[in-house]
Write an enzyme that holds these catalytic residues in place. Sequence first.
Site, PDB file in Angstrom:
ATOM      1  N   LYS A 241     100.725  17.929  76.229  1.00  0.00           N
ATOM      2  CA  LYS A 241     101.685  17.974  75.110  1.00  0.00           C
ATOM      3  C   LYS A 241     101.242  16.967  74.060  1.00  0.00           C
ATOM      4  O   LYS A 241     101.007  15.799  74.366  1.00  0.00           O
ATOM      5  CB  LYS A 241     103.096  17.653  75.614  1.00  0.00           C
ATOM      6  N   LYS A 253     117.434  13.130  67.315  1.00  0.00           N
ATOM      7  CA  LYS A 253     117.662  12.208  68.423  1.00  0.00           C
ATOM      8  C   LYS A 253     118.455  10.993  67.948  1.00  0.00           C
ATOM      9  O   LYS A 253     118.317  10.594  66.801  1.00  0.00           O
ATOM     10  CB  LYS A 253     116.312  11.703  68.953  1.00  0.00           C
ATOM     11  N   ASP A 264     105.218  10.788  72.564  1.00  0.00           N
ATOM     12  CA  ASP A 264     105.379  12.184  72.954  1.00  0.00           C
ATOM     13  C   ASP A 264     104.055  12.957  72.949  1.00  0.00           C
ATOM     14  O   ASP A 264     104.025  14.149  73.192  1.00  0.00           O
ATOM     15  CB  ASP A 264     106.424  12.859  72.043  1.00  0.00           C
ATOM     16  N   ASP A 323     115.096  20.073  69.606  1.00  0.00           N
ATOM     17  CA  ASP A 323     114.490  18.942  70.328  1.00  0.00           C
ATOM     18  C   ASP A 323     113.756  19.421  71.593  1.00  0.00           C
ATOM     19  O   ASP A 323     113.036  18.647  72.222  1.00  0.00           O
ATOM     20  CB  ASP A 323     115.578  17.929  70.687  1.00  0.00           C
ATOM     21  N   ARG A 327     107.955  22.549  74.887  1.00  0.00           N
ATOM     22  CA  ARG A 327     107.658  23.795  75.611  1.00  0.00           C
ATOM     23  C   ARG A 327     107.178  24.895  74.662  1.00  0.00           C
ATOM     24  O   ARG A 327     106.504  25.818  75.082  1.00  0.00           O
ATOM     25  CB  ARG A 327     108.885  24.226  76.428  1.00  0.00           C
TER      26      ARG A 327
HETATM   27  N1  BES Z   1     110.090  14.433  74.071  1.00  0.00           N
HETATM   28  C1  BES Z   1     111.329  14.732  74.641  1.00  0.00           C
HETATM   29  C2  BES Z   1     111.455  14.292  76.103  1.00  0.00           C
HETATM   30  C3  BES Z   1     111.366  12.819  76.405  1.00  0.00           C
HETATM   31  C4  BES Z   1     112.520  12.091  76.647  1.00  0.00           C
HETATM   32  C5  BES Z   1     110.146  12.187  76.500  1.00  0.00           C
HETATM   33  C6  BES Z   1     112.423  10.742  76.952  1.00  0.00           C
HETATM   34  C7  BES Z   1     110.054  10.840  76.811  1.00  0.00           C
HETATM   35  C8  BES Z   1     111.192  10.114  77.041  1.00  0.00           C
HETATM   36  C9  BES Z   1     111.572  16.243  74.594  1.00  0.00           C
HETATM   37  O1  BES Z   1     110.998  16.899  73.531  1.00  0.00           O
HETATM   38  C10 BES Z   1     113.064  16.461  74.504  1.00  0.00           C
HETATM   39  O2  BES Z   1     113.668  15.929  73.620  1.00  0.00           O
HETATM   40  N2  BES Z   1     113.609  17.234  75.420  1.00  0.00           N
HETATM   41  C11 BES Z   1     115.002  17.509  75.432  1.00  0.00           C
HETATM   42  C12 BES Z   1     115.194  18.935  75.889  1.00  0.00           C
HETATM   43  C13 BES Z   1     116.615  19.438  75.778  1.00  0.00           C
HETATM   44  C14 BES Z   1     117.059  19.483  74.345  1.00  0.00           C
HETATM   45  C15 BES Z   1     116.694  20.808  76.383  1.00  0.00           C
HETATM   46  C16 BES Z   1     115.678  16.537  76.410  1.00  0.00           C
HETATM   47  O3  BES Z   1     115.123  16.272  77.466  1.00  0.00           O
HETATM   48  O4  BES Z   1     116.760  16.055  76.078  1.00  0.00           O
HETATM   49 ZN    ZN Z   2     112.125  16.858  71.741  1.00  0.00          ZN
HETATM   50 ZN    ZN Z   3     109.238  16.010  72.756  1.00  0.00          ZN
END
Ligand code: BES
Ligand code: ZN
Ligand code: ZN
Length: 480
Positions: A241, A253, A264, A323, A327
Amino acid sequence: MKMKVGKKEGLSVILYFKNEDCPSADLKPMMEKEILKGELGEIYTLLEKETIYLGLGERAKLNAEKLKKAFFKLGRELNRVKATKASAEIPKFEGLCIAQTHKAVAEGLLQSEYRYDKFLSEKKPAPTMEEFYFVVSEDKAKRVEEKLEEVEKMLEGVFFARDLVNEPAMYMTPTKLAQSCVEMLSPLGVEVEVFDRKQIEELGMKAFLAVARGSAQEPKFIVMKWEGDKESEEKIALVGKGLTYDSGGYCIKPPDGMATMHCDMGGAGSVAGVMMAVAKNKLKKNVVGVVAACENMISGDAYKTGDIIRSMKGLSIEIGNTDAEGRLTLADALYYAATVIKPSQIVDVATLTGACVMALGSYTSGAVTNNKEMMESIVKASERSGDAVWELPANDLYRDMLKGSFGDLKNAVKGGAGTITAGLFLEKFVEEIPWVHLDIAGTAYLSKAYDYLPEGATGAPVRLLYYFLKHGKDCAKEEI
Ligand code: BES
Ligand code: ZN
Ligand code: ZN
Protein backbone atom coordinates in the site's frame (compact mmCIF):
# COMPACT_ATOMS: atom_id res chain seq x y z
CA MET A 1 29.66 -0.81 12.72
CA LYS A 2 31.05 -3.62 10.67
CA MET A 3 30.45 -7.19 11.84
CA LYS A 4 33.61 -9.26 11.54
CA VAL A 5 35.01 -12.63 12.41
CA GLY A 6 38.36 -12.15 14.07
CA LYS A 7 40.42 -12.17 17.19
CA LYS A 8 39.92 -10.33 20.45
CA GLU A 9 40.26 -6.62 19.91
CA GLY A 10 39.10 -3.46 21.70
CA LEU A 11 36.64 -3.87 24.57
CA SER A 12 36.00 -7.45 25.65
CA VAL A 13 32.36 -8.35 26.04
CA ILE A 14 31.86 -10.96 28.76
CA LEU A 15 28.49 -12.67 29.00
CA TYR A 16 26.97 -13.69 32.32
CA PHE A 17 23.74 -15.36 33.30
CA LYS A 18 21.11 -15.32 35.99
CA ASN A 19 21.44 -18.01 38.68
CA GLU A 20 24.88 -19.03 37.46
CA ASP A 21 28.36 -18.63 38.87
CA CYS A 22 29.90 -15.23 38.45
CA PRO A 23 32.39 -15.23 35.54
CA SER A 24 34.94 -12.87 37.11
CA ALA A 25 36.26 -11.43 40.35
CA ASP A 26 35.41 -7.90 39.14
CA LEU A 27 31.76 -8.74 38.94
CA LYS A 28 31.58 -10.71 42.17
CA PRO A 29 30.96 -7.93 44.70
CA MET A 30 28.21 -6.48 42.51
CA MET A 31 26.51 -9.85 42.22
CA GLU A 32 26.90 -10.65 45.90
CA LYS A 33 25.22 -7.38 46.81
CA GLU A 34 22.60 -8.18 44.16
CA ILE A 35 23.23 -4.89 42.40
CA LEU A 36 23.76 -7.05 39.34
CA LYS A 37 21.71 -10.20 38.93
CA GLY A 38 22.40 -11.38 35.41
CA GLU A 39 19.08 -10.08 34.07
CA LEU A 40 18.66 -9.84 30.31
CA GLY A 41 20.28 -6.67 28.98
CA GLU A 42 21.98 -5.77 32.27
CA ILE A 43 25.28 -4.03 31.56
CA TYR A 44 28.35 -3.33 33.69
CA THR A 45 31.08 -1.34 32.00
CA LEU A 46 34.62 -1.40 33.35
CA LEU A 47 36.51 0.84 30.95
CA GLU A 48 39.70 0.74 33.00
CA LYS A 49 39.77 -3.02 32.42
CA GLU A 50 38.60 -2.72 28.84
CA THR A 51 35.68 -4.98 29.66
CA ILE A 52 31.91 -4.82 29.36
CA TYR A 53 29.73 -7.40 31.10
CA LEU A 54 26.41 -8.22 29.49
CA GLY A 55 23.67 -10.10 31.34
CA LEU A 56 21.64 -12.57 29.30
CA GLY A 57 19.06 -13.71 31.86
CA GLU A 58 18.47 -17.42 32.41
CA ARG A 59 20.51 -19.47 29.95
CA ALA A 60 17.75 -22.03 29.39
CA LYS A 61 15.23 -19.33 28.48
CA LEU A 62 17.40 -17.58 25.93
CA ASN A 63 16.16 -17.25 22.35
CA ALA A 64 16.98 -15.17 19.27
CA GLU A 65 14.67 -12.28 20.19
CA LYS A 66 16.19 -12.03 23.66
CA LEU A 67 19.67 -12.00 22.17
CA LYS A 68 18.66 -9.14 19.86
CA LYS A 69 17.26 -7.16 22.79
CA ALA A 70 20.34 -7.65 24.96
CA PHE A 71 22.84 -6.87 22.22
CA PHE A 72 20.82 -3.85 21.13
CA LYS A 73 21.45 -2.47 24.61
CA LEU A 74 25.09 -3.41 24.39
CA GLY A 75 25.37 -1.59 21.05
CA ARG A 76 23.94 1.54 22.62
CA GLU A 77 26.34 1.29 25.55
CA LEU A 78 29.38 0.77 23.30
CA ASN A 79 28.53 3.95 21.43
CA ARG A 80 27.70 5.81 24.64
CA VAL A 81 31.20 5.14 25.98
CA LYS A 82 32.59 6.05 22.54
CA ALA A 83 34.18 2.68 21.91
CA THR A 84 35.40 1.98 18.38
CA LYS A 85 36.18 -1.72 18.59
CA ALA A 86 34.87 -4.59 20.67
CA SER A 87 34.84 -8.36 20.55
CA ALA A 88 32.92 -11.28 21.99
CA GLU A 89 32.96 -15.03 21.96
CA ILE A 90 29.37 -16.23 21.75
CA PRO A 91 28.79 -19.76 23.07
CA LYS A 92 26.41 -22.32 21.61
CA PHE A 93 22.99 -22.12 23.25
CA GLU A 94 20.44 -24.91 23.58
CA GLY A 95 17.89 -24.80 20.75
CA LEU A 96 19.81 -22.24 18.70
CA CYS A 97 22.39 -23.08 16.06
CA ILE A 98 25.53 -21.01 15.70
CA ALA A 99 24.16 -19.26 12.62
CA GLN A 100 20.99 -18.15 14.40
CA THR A 101 22.92 -17.05 17.46
CA HIS A 102 25.43 -14.94 15.56
CA LYS A 103 22.75 -13.46 13.33
CA ALA A 104 20.66 -12.44 16.34
CA VAL A 105 23.65 -10.89 18.10
CA ALA A 106 24.69 -8.99 14.98
CA GLU A 107 21.15 -7.81 14.39
CA GLY A 108 20.78 -6.51 17.93
CA LEU A 109 24.04 -4.58 17.64
CA LEU A 110 23.15 -3.11 14.25
CA GLN A 111 19.61 -2.19 15.29
CA SER A 112 21.16 0.12 17.89
CA GLU A 113 22.60 2.31 15.14
CA TYR A 114 19.38 3.47 13.47
CA ARG A 115 18.41 7.09 13.84
CA TYR A 116 16.29 9.54 11.87
CA ASP A 117 17.55 12.99 12.84
CA LYS A 118 17.82 14.88 9.57
CA PHE A 119 15.45 17.62 10.73
CA LEU A 120 16.95 18.05 14.20
CA SER A 121 19.38 20.97 14.65
CA GLU A 122 21.04 19.01 17.41
CA LYS A 123 21.85 15.64 15.84
CA LYS A 124 21.74 12.39 17.78
CA PRO A 125 25.32 11.28 18.52
CA ALA A 126 26.73 9.36 15.55
CA PRO A 127 27.77 5.79 16.39
CA THR A 128 31.48 5.59 17.21
CA MET A 129 31.73 1.81 16.89
CA GLU A 130 33.68 0.78 13.80
CA GLU A 131 34.18 -2.94 14.15
CA PHE A 132 32.71 -5.73 16.24
CA TYR A 133 34.69 -8.97 16.24
CA PHE A 134 33.20 -12.42 16.76
CA VAL A 135 35.72 -14.93 18.01
CA VAL A 136 34.81 -18.28 16.37
CA SER A 137 36.65 -21.50 15.67
CA GLU A 138 38.40 -21.67 12.33
CA ASP A 139 36.17 -24.33 10.82
CA LYS A 140 33.08 -22.13 11.34
CA ALA A 141 34.66 -18.78 10.47
CA LYS A 142 33.62 -18.65 6.82
CA ARG A 143 29.99 -19.65 7.41
CA VAL A 144 29.61 -17.21 10.28
CA GLU A 145 31.13 -14.45 8.17
CA GLU A 146 28.57 -15.11 5.43
CA LYS A 147 25.73 -14.96 7.92
CA LEU A 148 26.97 -11.69 9.42
CA GLU A 149 27.11 -10.15 5.98
CA GLU A 150 23.62 -11.36 5.21
CA VAL A 151 22.21 -9.72 8.34
CA GLU A 152 23.99 -6.46 7.60
CA LYS A 153 22.49 -6.34 4.13
CA MET A 154 19.04 -7.34 5.32
CA LEU A 155 19.10 -4.52 7.87
CA GLU A 156 20.13 -2.03 5.22
CA GLY A 157 16.81 -2.94 3.62
CA VAL A 158 15.01 -2.46 6.95
CA PHE A 159 16.64 0.96 7.45
CA PHE A 160 15.84 2.00 3.88
CA ALA A 161 12.17 1.16 4.57
CA ARG A 162 12.29 3.16 7.82
CA ASP A 163 13.80 6.19 6.10
CA LEU A 164 11.14 6.14 3.39
CA VAL A 165 8.31 5.87 5.92
CA ASN A 166 9.69 8.43 8.39
CA GLU A 167 10.03 11.10 5.71
CA PRO A 168 7.17 13.63 6.05
CA ALA A 169 4.50 13.49 3.34
CA MET A 170 5.43 16.99 2.14
CA TYR A 171 8.68 15.50 0.85
CA MET A 172 7.80 11.83 0.38
CA THR A 173 5.28 12.36 -2.42
CA PRO A 174 4.41 9.57 -4.89
CA THR A 175 6.94 11.11 -7.29
CA LYS A 176 9.67 11.13 -4.62
CA LEU A 177 8.86 7.58 -3.59
CA ALA A 178 9.24 6.43 -7.19
CA GLN A 179 12.49 8.40 -7.54
CA SER A 180 13.89 6.89 -4.33
CA CYS A 181 13.13 3.39 -5.60
CA VAL A 182 14.87 4.13 -8.91
CA GLU A 183 17.88 5.78 -7.23
CA MET A 184 18.40 3.21 -4.50
CA LEU A 185 17.41 -0.01 -6.25
CA SER A 186 18.45 0.24 -9.91
CA PRO A 187 22.19 0.39 -9.08
CA LEU A 188 21.70 -2.94 -7.26
CA GLY A 189 20.34 -4.63 -10.37
CA VAL A 190 16.62 -4.18 -9.67
CA GLU A 191 14.73 -3.08 -12.77
CA VAL A 192 12.42 -0.25 -11.70
CA GLU A 193 9.60 0.93 -13.96
CA VAL A 194 7.48 3.96 -13.09
CA PHE A 195 4.11 4.52 -14.79
CA ASP A 196 2.65 8.04 -14.82
CA ARG A 197 -1.02 9.09 -14.76
CA LYS A 198 -1.51 8.62 -18.48
CA GLN A 199 -0.10 5.10 -18.40
CA ILE A 200 -2.15 4.31 -15.28
CA GLU A 201 -5.26 5.46 -17.18
CA GLU A 202 -4.32 3.28 -20.13
CA LEU A 203 -4.06 0.30 -17.80
CA GLY A 204 -7.63 1.06 -16.68
CA MET A 205 -6.79 1.45 -13.00
CA LYS A 206 -9.97 3.37 -12.23
CA ALA A 207 -10.11 2.52 -8.52
CA PHE A 208 -6.53 3.71 -7.95
CA LEU A 209 -7.23 6.88 -9.95
CA ALA A 210 -10.43 7.60 -7.99
CA VAL A 211 -8.38 7.80 -4.78
CA ALA A 212 -5.64 9.88 -6.42
CA ARG A 213 -8.11 12.42 -7.84
CA GLY A 214 -8.34 14.68 -4.82
CA SER A 215 -4.60 15.31 -4.62
CA ALA A 216 -2.37 17.88 -6.27
CA GLN A 217 0.35 15.23 -6.37
CA GLU A 218 0.65 13.02 -9.42
CA PRO A 219 0.03 9.30 -8.80
CA LYS A 220 2.80 6.87 -9.70
CA PHE A 221 2.63 3.15 -10.30
CA ILE A 222 5.94 1.53 -9.43
CA VAL A 223 7.08 -1.94 -10.51
CA MET A 224 10.39 -3.32 -9.19
CA LYS A 225 11.78 -6.53 -10.66
CA TRP A 226 14.54 -8.74 -9.29
CA GLU A 227 15.38 -11.72 -11.46
CA GLY A 228 17.64 -13.80 -9.25
CA ASP A 229 16.86 -17.17 -10.81
CA LYS A 230 16.47 -17.03 -14.57
CA GLU A 231 16.04 -20.82 -14.79
CA SER A 232 12.97 -20.83 -12.56
CA GLU A 233 9.37 -20.11 -13.56
CA GLU A 234 8.59 -19.31 -9.91
CA LYS A 235 7.97 -15.67 -9.16
CA ILE A 236 6.66 -13.95 -6.05
CA ALA A 237 4.83 -10.64 -6.21
CA LEU A 238 4.94 -8.27 -3.25
CA VAL A 239 2.30 -5.55 -3.34
CA GLY A 240 2.61 -2.62 -0.92
CA LYS A 241 0.00 0.00 0.00
CA GLY A 242 1.51 3.29 -1.08
CA LEU A 243 -0.61 6.11 0.34
CA THR A 244 2.04 8.76 0.88
CA TYR A 245 -0.63 10.59 2.87
CA ASP A 246 -4.11 9.61 4.02
CA SER A 247 -6.23 12.52 5.23
CA GLY A 248 -9.30 10.29 5.00
CA GLY A 249 -10.64 12.36 2.10
CA TYR A 250 -14.16 13.74 2.62
CA CYS A 251 -14.60 11.24 5.46
CA ILE A 252 -11.83 13.23 7.07
CA LYS A 253 -9.83 11.76 9.91
CA PRO A 254 -9.73 13.43 13.34
CA PRO A 255 -6.43 15.30 13.97
CA ASP A 256 -4.94 12.61 16.22
CA GLY A 257 -5.56 9.88 13.69
CA MET A 258 -4.24 12.01 10.84
CA ALA A 259 -0.97 13.16 12.39
CA THR A 260 1.06 10.14 11.43
CA MET A 261 -0.65 9.29 8.16
CA HIS A 262 2.55 9.76 6.21
CA CYS A 263 3.11 6.20 7.44
CA ASP A 264 0.33 5.00 5.17
CA MET A 265 2.95 4.00 2.62
CA GLY A 266 4.46 1.61 5.19
CA GLY A 267 3.59 -1.34 2.95
CA ALA A 268 5.30 0.30 -0.03
CA GLY A 269 8.29 1.14 2.17
CA SER A 270 8.66 -2.44 3.30
CA VAL A 271 8.34 -3.73 -0.26
CA ALA A 272 11.06 -1.32 -1.43
CA GLY A 273 13.12 -2.26 1.65
CA VAL A 274 12.92 -5.97 1.02
CA MET A 275 13.78 -5.47 -2.66
CA MET A 276 16.97 -3.83 -1.40
CA ALA A 277 17.67 -6.68 1.04
CA VAL A 278 17.05 -9.26 -1.69
CA ALA A 279 19.24 -7.50 -4.26
CA LYS A 280 22.10 -6.80 -1.82
CA ASN A 281 22.08 -10.44 -0.80
CA LYS A 282 21.73 -11.51 -4.46
CA LEU A 283 18.92 -13.88 -3.54
CA LYS A 284 18.41 -16.68 -6.06
CA LYS A 285 14.69 -15.92 -6.40
CA ASN A 286 12.46 -13.97 -8.77
CA VAL A 287 10.66 -11.18 -6.98
CA VAL A 288 8.45 -8.37 -8.26
CA GLY A 289 7.47 -5.43 -6.06
CA VAL A 290 4.35 -3.47 -7.00
CA VAL A 291 3.22 -0.15 -5.52
CA ALA A 292 0.30 2.12 -6.46
CA ALA A 293 1.43 5.41 -4.90
CA CYS A 294 -0.86 8.39 -4.36
CA GLU A 295 -2.37 10.66 -1.70
CA ASN A 296 -5.91 10.58 -0.30
CA MET A 297 -6.90 14.24 -0.12
CA ILE A 298 -9.82 16.63 -0.40
CA SER A 299 -10.56 18.90 -3.36
CA GLY A 300 -13.47 19.91 -5.58
CA ASP A 301 -12.55 16.94 -7.75
CA ALA A 302 -12.03 14.34 -5.00
CA TYR A 303 -14.10 11.16 -4.91
CA LYS A 304 -17.12 11.20 -2.66
CA THR A 305 -19.25 8.82 -0.63
CA GLY A 306 -22.05 7.33 -2.72
CA ASP A 307 -19.82 7.27 -5.81
CA ILE A 308 -19.76 3.96 -7.62
CA ILE A 309 -16.34 3.53 -9.15
CA ARG A 310 -14.92 0.91 -11.48
CA SER A 311 -11.70 -1.05 -11.16
CA MET A 312 -9.10 -2.49 -13.52
CA LYS A 313 -10.79 -5.87 -13.10
CA GLY A 314 -14.13 -4.37 -14.08
CA LEU A 315 -15.89 -4.90 -10.75
CA SER A 316 -17.81 -1.85 -9.55
CA ILE A 317 -17.31 -0.54 -6.02
CA GLU A 318 -19.70 1.56 -3.92
CA ILE A 319 -17.87 4.13 -1.86
CA GLY A 320 -19.30 4.08 1.65
CA ASN A 321 -16.28 5.77 3.18
CA THR A 322 -13.51 7.71 1.42
CA ASP A 323 -11.15 6.73 4.26
CA ALA A 324 -11.28 3.08 3.17
CA GLU A 325 -9.05 4.05 0.24
CA GLY A 326 -6.19 1.57 0.65
CA ARG A 327 -8.22 -1.39 -0.59
CA LEU A 328 -9.14 0.59 -3.74
CA THR A 329 -5.54 1.33 -4.71
CA LEU A 330 -4.57 -2.23 -3.76
CA ALA A 331 -7.44 -3.73 -5.77
CA ASP A 332 -5.87 -2.44 -8.98
CA ALA A 333 -2.29 -3.10 -7.88
CA LEU A 334 -3.18 -6.72 -6.97
CA TYR A 335 -5.13 -7.27 -10.18
CA TYR A 336 -2.19 -5.91 -12.16
CA ALA A 337 0.16 -8.23 -10.25
CA ALA A 338 -2.12 -11.24 -10.76
CA THR A 339 -2.82 -10.73 -14.46
CA VAL A 340 0.25 -8.94 -15.84
CA ILE A 341 3.07 -10.29 -13.63
CA LYS A 342 1.34 -13.69 -13.24
CA PRO A 343 3.27 -14.73 -10.13
CA SER A 344 3.12 -18.07 -8.35
CA GLN A 345 2.37 -16.37 -5.03
CA ILE A 346 1.35 -12.90 -3.86
CA VAL A 347 1.94 -11.17 -0.53
CA ASP A 348 0.40 -7.77 0.03
CA VAL A 349 1.48 -5.50 2.86
CA ALA A 350 -0.69 -2.61 3.97
CA THR A 351 -1.39 -0.19 6.78
CA LEU A 352 -4.98 -1.04 6.03
CA THR A 353 -7.28 -0.85 9.05
CA GLY A 354 -7.61 0.86 12.41
CA ALA A 355 -9.47 -2.31 13.41
CA CYS A 356 -6.17 -4.21 13.24
CA VAL A 357 -4.63 -1.78 15.71
CA MET A 358 -7.59 -2.35 18.03
CA ALA A 359 -7.29 -6.13 17.73
CA LEU A 360 -3.53 -6.70 17.82
CA GLY A 361 -1.91 -3.42 18.90
CA SER A 362 1.64 -2.51 17.89
CA TYR A 363 3.39 -5.84 18.34
CA THR A 364 1.68 -8.13 15.84
CA SER A 365 0.52 -7.76 12.24
CA GLY A 366 -2.80 -9.28 11.14
CA ALA A 367 -2.92 -11.81 8.29
CA VAL A 368 -5.64 -13.06 5.94
CA THR A 369 -5.08 -15.75 3.31
CA ASN A 370 -6.69 -17.88 0.62
CA ASN A 371 -4.04 -20.59 1.03
CA LYS A 372 -3.22 -22.42 4.25
CA GLU A 373 0.10 -23.81 3.06
CA MET A 374 1.40 -20.41 2.07
CA MET A 375 0.22 -19.02 5.40
CA GLU A 376 2.28 -21.68 7.17
CA SER A 377 5.38 -20.48 5.34
CA ILE A 378 4.63 -16.90 6.34
CA VAL A 379 4.22 -17.94 9.98
CA LYS A 380 7.56 -19.77 9.88
CA ALA A 381 9.24 -16.73 8.35
CA SER A 382 7.61 -14.62 11.05
CA GLU A 383 9.01 -16.84 13.81
CA ARG A 384 12.44 -16.79 12.27
CA SER A 385 12.51 -13.03 11.74
CA GLY A 386 10.91 -11.53 14.83
CA ASP A 387 8.17 -9.77 12.80
CA ALA A 388 5.13 -11.26 14.52
CA VAL A 389 1.92 -12.12 12.63
CA TRP A 390 -1.43 -13.60 13.58
CA GLU A 391 -3.80 -15.19 11.11
CA LEU A 392 -7.41 -14.05 11.25
CA PRO A 393 -10.37 -16.24 10.29
CA ALA A 394 -11.78 -15.92 6.79
CA ASN A 395 -14.90 -17.60 5.45
CA ASP A 396 -17.98 -16.97 3.30
CA LEU A 397 -19.93 -15.33 6.12
CA TYR A 398 -17.36 -12.53 6.06
CA ARG A 399 -17.17 -12.60 2.26
CA ASP A 400 -20.94 -12.00 2.05
CA MET A 401 -20.54 -8.81 4.05
CA LEU A 402 -18.74 -7.22 1.08
CA LYS A 403 -21.73 -7.28 -1.30
CA GLY A 404 -22.94 -3.86 -2.43
CA SER A 405 -26.51 -2.77 -3.17
CA PHE A 406 -25.91 -0.84 -6.39
CA GLY A 407 -22.33 -1.88 -7.07
CA ASP A 408 -20.64 -5.29 -6.95
CA LEU A 409 -18.70 -4.55 -3.78
CA LYS A 410 -18.70 -1.92 -1.08
CA ASN A 411 -15.48 -0.47 0.27
CA ALA A 412 -16.72 0.10 3.81
CA VAL A 413 -18.44 -2.73 5.60
CA LYS A 414 -20.53 -2.39 8.76
CA GLY A 415 -20.76 -5.12 11.39
CA GLY A 416 -17.23 -5.33 12.80
CA ALA A 417 -14.35 -7.58 11.70
CA GLY A 418 -12.91 -4.64 9.75
CA THR A 419 -9.50 -6.23 9.23
CA ILE A 420 -10.97 -9.47 7.90
CA THR A 421 -13.44 -7.82 5.53
CA ALA A 422 -10.72 -5.46 4.24
CA GLY A 423 -8.49 -8.48 3.56
CA LEU A 424 -11.30 -10.37 1.84
CA PHE A 425 -12.05 -7.33 -0.30
CA LEU A 426 -8.49 -7.63 -1.62
CA GLU A 427 -8.96 -11.38 -2.19
CA LYS A 428 -11.43 -10.56 -4.98
CA PHE A 429 -8.55 -9.17 -7.03
CA VAL A 430 -5.88 -11.87 -6.68
CA GLU A 431 -7.51 -14.23 -9.18
CA GLU A 432 -7.16 -17.35 -7.03
CA ILE A 433 -3.36 -17.11 -6.88
CA PRO A 434 -2.01 -18.24 -3.46
CA TRP A 435 -2.00 -15.04 -1.45
CA VAL A 436 -1.38 -13.68 2.03
CA HIS A 437 -2.41 -10.22 3.14
CA LEU A 438 -0.50 -8.58 6.00
CA ASP A 439 -2.17 -5.69 7.81
CA ILE A 440 0.64 -3.65 9.36
CA ALA A 441 -1.48 -0.68 10.55
CA GLY A 442 -0.27 -1.21 14.11
CA THR A 443 3.26 -2.46 13.49
CA ALA A 444 4.63 -0.17 10.76
CA TYR A 445 4.88 2.93 12.89
CA LEU A 446 5.26 3.29 16.66
CA SER A 447 4.31 6.15 18.94
CA LYS A 448 6.91 4.86 21.40
CA ALA A 449 10.11 2.84 20.99
CA TYR A 450 10.18 -0.69 22.42
CA ASP A 451 12.99 -3.22 22.61
CA TYR A 452 15.15 -2.71 19.52
CA LEU A 453 12.40 -0.97 17.51
CA PRO A 454 12.52 2.83 17.39
CA GLU A 455 9.79 5.42 17.74
CA GLY A 456 8.38 6.08 14.25
CA ALA A 457 8.87 3.69 11.35
CA THR A 458 9.89 0.13 12.23
CA GLY A 459 10.57 -1.34 8.80
CA ALA A 460 8.12 -4.17 9.56
CA PRO A 461 7.81 -6.65 7.93
CA VAL A 462 10.98 -6.45 5.79
CA ARG A 463 12.71 -9.20 7.77
CA LEU A 464 9.70 -11.53 7.57
CA LEU A 465 9.40 -10.98 3.81
CA TYR A 466 13.11 -11.53 3.35
CA TYR A 467 13.06 -14.92 5.08
CA PHE A 468 9.84 -15.89 3.33
CA LEU A 469 11.40 -15.11 -0.05
CA LYS A 470 14.64 -16.86 0.82
CA HIS A 471 13.25 -20.06 2.30
CA GLY A 472 9.61 -20.34 1.15
CA LYS A 473 8.08 -23.40 2.73
CA ASP A 474 11.48 -24.70 3.82
CA CYS A 475 11.88 -22.10 6.51
CA ALA A 476 13.45 -24.76 8.72
CA LYS A 477 16.37 -23.98 10.95
CA GLU A 478 19.62 -23.30 9.20
CA GLU A 479 22.37 -25.17 10.97
CA ILE A 480 26.04 -24.58 11.49
N1 BES B 1 -4.73 4.17 6.67
C1 BES B 1 -5.87 3.82 7.40
C2 BES B 1 -5.62 2.71 8.43
C3 BES B 1 -4.66 2.99 9.56
C4 BES B 1 -5.14 3.32 10.81
C5 BES B 1 -3.30 2.89 9.37
C6 BES B 1 -4.25 3.55 11.85
C7 BES B 1 -2.41 3.11 10.41
C8 BES B 1 -2.88 3.44 11.65
C9 BES B 1 -6.96 3.33 6.45
O1 BES B 1 -6.95 3.89 5.19
C10 BES B 1 -8.29 3.65 7.08
O2 BES B 1 -8.51 4.78 7.39
N2 BES B 1 -9.13 2.65 7.24
C11 BES B 1 -10.42 2.84 7.82
C12 BES B 1 -11.39 1.92 7.12
C13 BES B 1 -12.83 2.14 7.50
C14 BES B 1 -13.30 3.50 7.08
C15 BES B 1 -13.67 1.08 6.84
C16 BES B 1 -10.33 2.50 9.31
O3 BES B 1 -9.66 1.53 9.66
O4 BES B 1 -10.93 3.22 10.10
ZN1 ZN C 1 -7.93 5.76 5.05
ZN1 ZN D 1 -5.05 4.54 4.51
